[in-house]
Design an enzyme around this catalytic site. Structure first.
Site, short mmCIF file in Angstrom:
data_model
loop_
_atom_site.label_atom_id
_atom_site.label_comp_id
_atom_site.label_asym_id
_atom_site.label_seq_id
_atom_site.Cartn_x
_atom_site.Cartn_y
_atom_site.Cartn_z
N HIS A 102 0.83 -1.20 0.00
CA HIS A 102 0.00 0.00 0.00
C HIS A 102 0.87 1.25 0.00
CE1 HIS A 102 0.70 -0.67 4.31
NE2 HIS A 102 0.33 0.57 4.55
N HIS A 149 1.33 3.84 1.99
CA HIS A 149 1.90 4.52 3.17
C HIS A 149 3.42 4.59 3.08
CE1 HIS A 149 -1.82 4.08 5.96
NE2 HIS A 149 -1.79 5.25 5.36
N ASP A 193 5.78 4.22 5.15
CA ASP A 193 6.60 3.18 5.77
C ASP A 193 6.54 1.86 4.99
OD1 ASP A 193 3.92 3.00 6.67
OD2 ASP A 193 4.49 1.79 8.40
N HIS A 194 5.80 1.85 3.88
CA HIS A 194 5.77 0.65 3.03
C HIS A 194 6.23 0.93 1.60
CE1 HIS A 194 3.59 -2.01 5.88
NE2 HIS A 194 3.33 -0.83 6.41
N HIS A 250 -7.48 -1.52 5.59
CA HIS A 250 -6.39 -0.57 5.87
C HIS A 250 -6.51 0.77 5.16
CE1 HIS A 250 -2.71 0.52 7.75
NE2 HIS A 250 -2.11 0.76 6.60
N ASP A 292 -0.07 -4.22 6.11
CA ASP A 292 -0.96 -3.72 7.16
C ASP A 292 -2.37 -4.13 6.76
OD1 ASP A 292 1.31 -2.56 8.06
OD2 ASP A 292 0.72 -0.49 7.66
N HIS A 298 -5.55 -1.08 11.65
CA HIS A 298 -4.79 -2.32 11.82
C HIS A 298 -5.63 -3.27 12.66
CE1 HIS A 298 -0.83 -0.69 10.56
NE2 HIS A 298 -1.32 0.44 11.02
N HIS A 318 6.50 -5.80 11.74
CA HIS A 318 5.77 -4.56 11.88
C HIS A 318 5.11 -4.44 13.26
CE1 HIS A 318 2.91 -1.31 10.81
NE2 HIS A 318 3.63 -1.11 9.73
ZN LIG Z 1 -0.05 1.37 6.56
#
Ligand SMILES: [Zn+2]
Length: 618
Positions: free
Chosen positions: A60, A62, A64-65, A157, A178, A404, A426
């Site tokens: 996805h 975000h 952090d991904h 998510h 996530d 989440h 994670h």
């Molecule tokens: Zn996320």
């Protein structure tokens, strides 16, 4: 199989998971760590030779991904290899806006930026996109014969978020990214797909460890009640959020609540994010991928993401707080969610001293950021510029609208998947170890044989399992049902990922393939007599019958397999039907024939056979 985390190992942030099996290398996610900046925010990229990677799959949009993807594609040797990058259509659409914003924000006041906008756009055009549940077969590899395919499933998510079911040479890995299994206003929750066979390995997020979320409706009532009470005391409500994700859900909740409460309708709800306003087009475009609730509204001509429509109470603002009128009570939703900088931080510092105001934190905050620090309700906070102390009198509340899974949802999902190996990623170290302990107990009580791992960054988990394969019996082979321990023999036909077992006679009918034989023929010059050849062969293989072939050549058949023929006065032919055993017999026949001339036995035999022809000088 080897699984190595280059990030998100006992931490939340910079997700990057490397899966190696049978010579194929797949990477899931390439994020940055939100609590760090510049190079320090990257996953441990040096641990991998990126030119050997077959594919990078992004779950996805975000940061952090996904936010280290450009760096990987442009600044490592990934480009020298043949790796392909995949993400879903909506993820790709939002990713572009989000990354432009990321470049802008991380370049401001820093010379440590990871890449430029131009580099981001160059790599962006190389990204392949897919639809949910579309099966993608990876291009074949030059160095490994193992085939790889993957299918994506909705992960809840955020818009476009998916989990991946990867299949490498028959081994199945589910990477959740996530995920959320909770119904909400705009997303389709994650569900365990109907699969023929459960995954061997599940790589699962553990953000919330063993914590539980409150039931959705109670939580929503608590949230709207809290907002209303802050407004009633004459305060302003600050909702720090990430531009995309839970923000859209909260906007829908507030919009609906305002519609039902005329007494609130004079109070403005501001939504400050130029990025989110740009991305609303993407949200409008992908309504067909969203929840039945959103789709039903759309069918009635209402676009819930069109906040410019007449009956919407949301006022989008795209130029920071300059146009914001905050003299009177109001609700402001602004990013970033961590209150580390930008509009949300600016408003926090401005509103903190007034006790009528209220801060409502709705998402997960990583350690070390203001949104986490302020939850302890300190009496003072520090201004971002200059570090001056600011009195904190505004109220601070935390209502988790996290997208989440909590413990109940996560453990239920894991139960339904029931993998043999579970790798937790994670999650902060304490949350993760509590989750691991809770799951251990749960599995032990029910005697489920599941191995649980929670590797640190760069640690490699080595997994051993039997890649079980299933073959379907077809045709005459399927006429009798075999009982346990009987042997079924037939031809095993492998095509991509399926195996079929059938009788050779049924081959053409069921597979479109036909069987054929290869007749091998070797010709040799003959410098000795035919009789001598026969004598040597009989010495090796015993009595051999002599006959004639269709063309009338003298033929010796050896072990019912290999024919040795006299095709011309000075020429031999050796013929056989190709096959592992036949080839070996043919090799030995050839060795005997080639050895005749040099053999001492030949001299002796020749002497015996032709005494009258020899010249006797004495
Ligand atoms: Zn996320």
């Amino acid at each position: 199989m080897e699984v190595q985390l280059l990030g998100a190992g006992q931490e939340v942030g910079r997700s990057c998971c490397v899966i190696k099996y049978k010579g194929r290398i797949i990477v899931c996610d390439a994020g940055v760590h939100p609590a760090f900046s510049g190079m320090a925010a990257l996953p441990f990229l040096d641990e991998l030779d990126w030119s050997t990677v077959d594919a990078i799959l992004i779950t996805h949009f975000h940061l952090d991904h996904a936010a280290s993807l450009t760096y990987v594609m442009e600044k490592t040797n990934f480009k020298e290899g043949k790796g392909v990058v995949y993400m879903s259509h909506p993820t790709k659409a939002v990713y572009r806006y989000l990354m432009s914003d990321f470049v802008r924000v991380s370049t401001a006041g820093s010379d440590d930026n990871l890449f430029t906008e131009a580099e981001m756009i160059a790599s962006f055009n190389e990204i392949q996109s897919f639809d949910f549940e579309q099966e993608i077969l990876l291009p074949p590899s030059d160095t490994s014969s193992a085939s790889v395919r993957f299918t994506s499933f909705a992960a809840g998510h955020v818009l476009g978020a998916c989990m991946f079911l990867l299949e490498i040479a028959g081994a199945r890995v589910l990477y959740t990214g996530d995920y959320s299994t909770e119904e909400d206003r705009h997303l389709v929750p994650a569900k365990v797909p109907n699969w023929e066979r459960p995954p061997d390995v599940m790589i699962c997020e553990s953000t919330y460890g063993v914590q539980s979320h409150e039931p959705r409706l109670e939580k929503e009532a608590q949230f709207t009640g809290l907002v209303q009470s802050i407004l009633k005391r004459g305060g302003r409500v600050l909702l720090p959020v990430f531009a995309l994700g839970r923000a859209q859900e909260l906007l829908l909740i507030l919009d609906e609540y305002w519609a039902e409460h005329p007494e609130l309708q004079h109070i403005p709800i501001y939504y400050i994010s130029s990025l989110a306003i740009k991305c609303m087009d993407v949200y409008r475009q992908y309504i067909h991928t969203m929840s039945p609730n959103v789709r039903a509204k759309f069918a009635r001509g209402i676009n819930p993401f069109d906040f410019k429509r007449q009956d919407s109470f949301i006022r989008p603002l795209d130029r920071g707080i300059s146009k914001l009128n905050d003299r009177n009570p109001c609700v402001v939703m602004a990013s970033p969610g961590f209150l580390t900088s930008g509009v949300s931080r600016e408003l926090l510092e401005k509103w903190a001293p007034d006790p009528r105001n209220g801060l409502v934190i709705t998402g997960y905050s990583v350690e070390g950021v203001m949104a986490r620090t302020i939850m302890n309700e300190p009496t003072e906070i520090h201004a971002l510029n200059g570090g001056a102390k600011i009195q904190r009198r505004l109220s601070v509340d935390y209502i988790s609208f996290s997208a989440h899974v909590d413990y109940t949802q996560n453990s239920k999902f894991i139960d339904e998947v029931m993998p043999s190996h579970l790798i937790l990623v994670h999650g902060e170290v304490n949350n993760m170890s509590r989750l691991r302990a809770a799951l251990r107990t749960r599995f032990a009580e029910r005697k489920n044989d599941v191995q649980i791992y929670s590797p640190r960054n760069v640690e490699t988990v080595k997994l051993k399992f039997r890649g079980e394969r299933m073959a379907k019996a077809l045709g005459s082979l399927a006429n009798t049902v075999p009982t346990p321990s009987t042997t079924v023999s037939g031809l095993l036909v492998s095509k991509d990922f399926s195996y079929t077992l059938l009788s050779p006679a049924d081959l053409r009918e069921f597979t479109g393939l036909s069987s054929s034989v290869i007749l091998q023929r070797q010709r040799l010059a003959l410098s000795v007599s035919w009789d001598l050849v026969r004598w040597h062969l009989e010495g090796m293989y015993g009595k051999i019958a002599q006959g004639k072939d269709a063309e009338g050549h003298l033929t010796l058949r050896i072990m019912e397999t290999v024919d040795v023929k006299l095709v011309d006065k000075h020429e031999l032919a050796i013929e056989w039907v190709g096959g592992v055993t036949n080839d070996m017999i043919a090799d030995s026949v050839l060795a005997v024939v080639l050895g005749i001339e040099g053999s001492p036995a030949s001299v002796k035999k020749t002497t015996e056979d032709h005494p009258h022809n020899h010249h006797h000088p004495h």
